[in-house]
Scaffold this motif. Structure first.
Motif, short mmCIF file in Angstrom:
data_model
loop_
_atom_site.label_atom_id
_atom_site.label_comp_id
_atom_site.label_asym_id
_atom_site.label_seq_id
_atom_site.Cartn_x
_atom_site.Cartn_y
_atom_site.Cartn_z
N ASN A 122 -24.42 -5.18 1.82
CA ASN A 122 -25.48 -5.96 2.45
C ASN A 122 -26.82 -5.25 2.27
O ASN A 122 -26.99 -4.12 2.72
N LEU A 123 -27.78 -5.90 1.62
CA LEU A 123 -29.04 -5.26 1.27
C LEU A 123 -30.14 -5.64 2.25
O LEU A 123 -30.40 -6.82 2.48
N ARG A 124 -30.78 -4.62 2.84
CA ARG A 124 -31.95 -4.82 3.68
C ARG A 124 -33.05 -3.91 3.15
O ARG A 124 -33.11 -2.72 3.47
N LEU A 168 -24.48 -13.19 -3.43
CA LEU A 168 -25.05 -13.30 -4.77
C LEU A 168 -26.47 -12.74 -4.86
O LEU A 168 -26.78 -11.98 -5.78
N ASP A 169 -27.33 -13.11 -3.93
CA ASP A 169 -28.73 -12.64 -4.01
C ASP A 169 -28.80 -11.13 -3.91
O ASP A 169 -29.52 -10.47 -4.70
N ASP A 170 -28.08 -10.55 -2.95
CA ASP A 170 -28.07 -9.09 -2.81
C ASP A 170 -27.50 -8.44 -4.05
O ASP A 170 -28.02 -7.42 -4.55
N ALA A 171 -26.41 -8.99 -4.56
CA ALA A 171 -25.75 -8.39 -5.72
C ALA A 171 -26.65 -8.41 -6.96
O ALA A 171 -26.64 -7.46 -7.75
N ARG A 172 -27.41 -9.47 -7.12
CA ARG A 172 -28.33 -9.51 -8.26
C ARG A 172 -29.39 -8.42 -8.15
O ARG A 172 -29.74 -7.78 -9.15
N ARG A 173 -29.90 -8.18 -6.95
CA ARG A 173 -30.88 -7.12 -6.75
C ARG A 173 -30.25 -5.75 -6.98
O ARG A 173 -30.86 -4.85 -7.57
N LEU A 174 -29.03 -5.57 -6.49
CA LEU A 174 -28.39 -4.25 -6.54
C LEU A 174 -27.88 -3.91 -7.93
O LEU A 174 -27.94 -2.75 -8.35
N THR A 175 -27.36 -4.88 -8.65
CA THR A 175 -26.73 -4.59 -9.94
C THR A 175 -27.66 -4.83 -11.12
O THR A 175 -27.41 -4.31 -12.22
N GLY A 176 -28.70 -5.65 -10.95
CA GLY A 176 -29.54 -6.02 -12.07
C GLY A 176 -28.90 -7.06 -12.96
O GLY A 176 -29.47 -7.43 -13.99
N LEU A 219 -35.21 -1.51 5.15
CA LEU A 219 -34.65 -0.27 5.67
C LEU A 219 -34.71 0.88 4.67
O LEU A 219 -34.75 2.04 5.07
N TRP A 220 -34.70 0.57 3.36
CA TRP A 220 -34.74 1.65 2.37
C TRP A 220 -35.13 1.10 1.01
O TRP A 220 -35.04 -0.10 0.77
N PRO A 221 -35.60 1.98 0.11
CA PRO A 221 -36.01 1.53 -1.23
C PRO A 221 -34.83 1.00 -2.03
O PRO A 221 -33.70 1.47 -1.88
N LEU A 222 -35.11 0.06 -2.92
CA LEU A 222 -34.06 -0.57 -3.70
C LEU A 222 -33.27 0.45 -4.52
O LEU A 222 -32.04 0.38 -4.59
N GLU A 223 -33.95 1.38 -5.18
CA GLU A 223 -33.22 2.35 -6.01
C GLU A 223 -32.26 3.19 -5.19
O GLU A 223 -31.15 3.50 -5.62
N PHE A 278 -18.62 -6.00 -12.56
CA PHE A 278 -19.25 -4.74 -12.19
C PHE A 278 -18.56 -4.12 -10.98
O PHE A 278 -18.24 -2.92 -10.96
N TYR A 279 -18.32 -4.93 -9.95
CA TYR A 279 -17.69 -4.38 -8.74
C TYR A 279 -16.23 -3.98 -9.00
O TYR A 279 -15.75 -3.00 -8.44
N HIS A 280 -15.55 -4.71 -9.86
CA HIS A 280 -14.22 -4.26 -10.27
C HIS A 280 -14.31 -2.91 -10.99
O HIS A 280 -13.46 -2.02 -10.78
N SER A 281 -15.33 -2.74 -11.80
CA SER A 281 -15.46 -1.48 -12.56
C SER A 281 -15.70 -0.29 -11.64
O SER A 281 -15.37 0.85 -11.99
N LEU A 282 -16.27 -0.54 -10.46
CA LEU A 282 -16.47 0.54 -9.49
C LEU A 282 -15.19 0.87 -8.73
O LEU A 282 -15.14 1.89 -8.03
#
Length: 304
Positions: free
Chosen positions: A159-161, A188-196, A164-168, A206-210
């Motif tokens: 969950n992206l906020r 979906l929206d958070d995942a696009r920001r987090l994964t690019g 609270l902290w920088p994206l990187e 990507f999440y399976h690869s992690l």
């Protein structure tokens, strides 16, 4: 002991209404998940701190009413319970938080009760706990590691906020946490920001690869895509008269995890959770509209 044990920050919700007044309710993504799972009949518990104030008492009363175990909830004298406001406009709902220095933000690794995690079938937390404070971040990582080392399934919502902290930093820390988890629950929206990445299948890969064995990617009005690594099932959203999407993703997570704990296949658990999330949008607030199994089954029957 709980089948599902949840670590995170509960919050008081003040939800703006059309008449300009605010309706008090309850929120905090992890607490919402715990309540959603409990309403499905799953034995659920919280690990958290609240202030020894009126809001903290209200949250504990809520959990008792919802049959969420509070054995590992502490009310701390001289500390505050966090809160947030919800405002609505043509672009959706928007949040304003008042949580800095809250009781939960001061949790550290020494506050994690090992017996709560070791006695559970599944541990759940989210990236918000990683972002709120450095001490809660360390405690959350310790809890995730403890669960993993003792064969307790770990479910995680990145969950992206960005308030609270920088994206990187969010990317680095949440991806690290995800490598320790079994079940990924991104939106979906958070995942696009987090994964690019943009396409749902690429994000799921990507999440399976992690390391995630199960990925349930919520797609908003487009439904949900769920995968166990072999194939991706995309399930359309249920059509309802939605008035407030606050907490819908949390409702999905709670119903989905409850289904997995009952032995449902991830695709069937996601279909049920999809219906649950849809029902939750037909009322205001994060908690009040969370449905019970009969409510969910009624919607599923209507669209069968």
């Amino acid at each position: 002991m709980s089948d599902l044990i949840c670590l995170g920050e509960p919050l008081i919700e003040l939800n703006g209404q059309a008449d300009g007044l605010y309706q008090m309710g309850f929120g905090g993504d992890v607490s919402n998940v715990a309540i959603a799972a409990a309403r499905q009949g799953t034995r659920t518990g919280m690990i958290t701190h609240v202030g020894a104030d009126r809001f903290g008492k209200d949250l504990i009363t809520l959990w008792h009413r919802e049959k969420v175990d509070t054995t590992f909830v502490r009310a701390i004298e001289g500390q505050d319970t966090g809160l947030y406001f919800v405002h609505h406009d043509e672009d959706g709902h928007h949040f304003t938080y008042r949580r800095r220095g809250s009781a939960c933000s001061r949790i550290d690794s020494g506050d994690i009760p090992e017996q709560a995690i070791l006695g559970a079938g599944m541990f759940y937390t989210s990236a918000i706990g990683l972002a709120v404070s450095g001490s809660l971040r360390a405690a959350t990582f310790d809890a995730i590691s403890l669960a993993g080392k003792n064969n307790v399934q770990v479910a995680f919502d990145p969950n992206l906020r960005e308030q609270l902290w920088p994206l990187e930093q969010a990317r680095q820390v949440t991806h690290e946490a995800m490598t320790l988890c079994d079940i990924a629950l991104p939106g979906l929206d958070d995942a696009r920001r987090l994964t690019g990445l943009h396409a749902p299948d690429e994000i799921i890969g990507f999440y399976h690869s992690l390391g995630a064995r199960v990925v349930a990617l919520t797609l908003g009005s487009a439904g949900v895509a769920v995968s166990t690594g072999d194939a991706i099932a995309t399930l359309p959203a249920f059509k309802v008269n939605a008035v407030d999407a606050t907490g819908a993703g949390d409702c999905f997570n709670g119903v989905f995890l409850s289904g997995l704990l009952r032995g449902l296949h991830p695709e069937e658990a996601a279909r049920t959770a999809n219906a649950g999330a849809a029902v939750s949008t037909t009322g205001f607030g994060a908690v009040a509209p969370i449905p019970y199994p009969d409510d969910i089954q009624k919607l599923k029957d209507q669209t069968a």
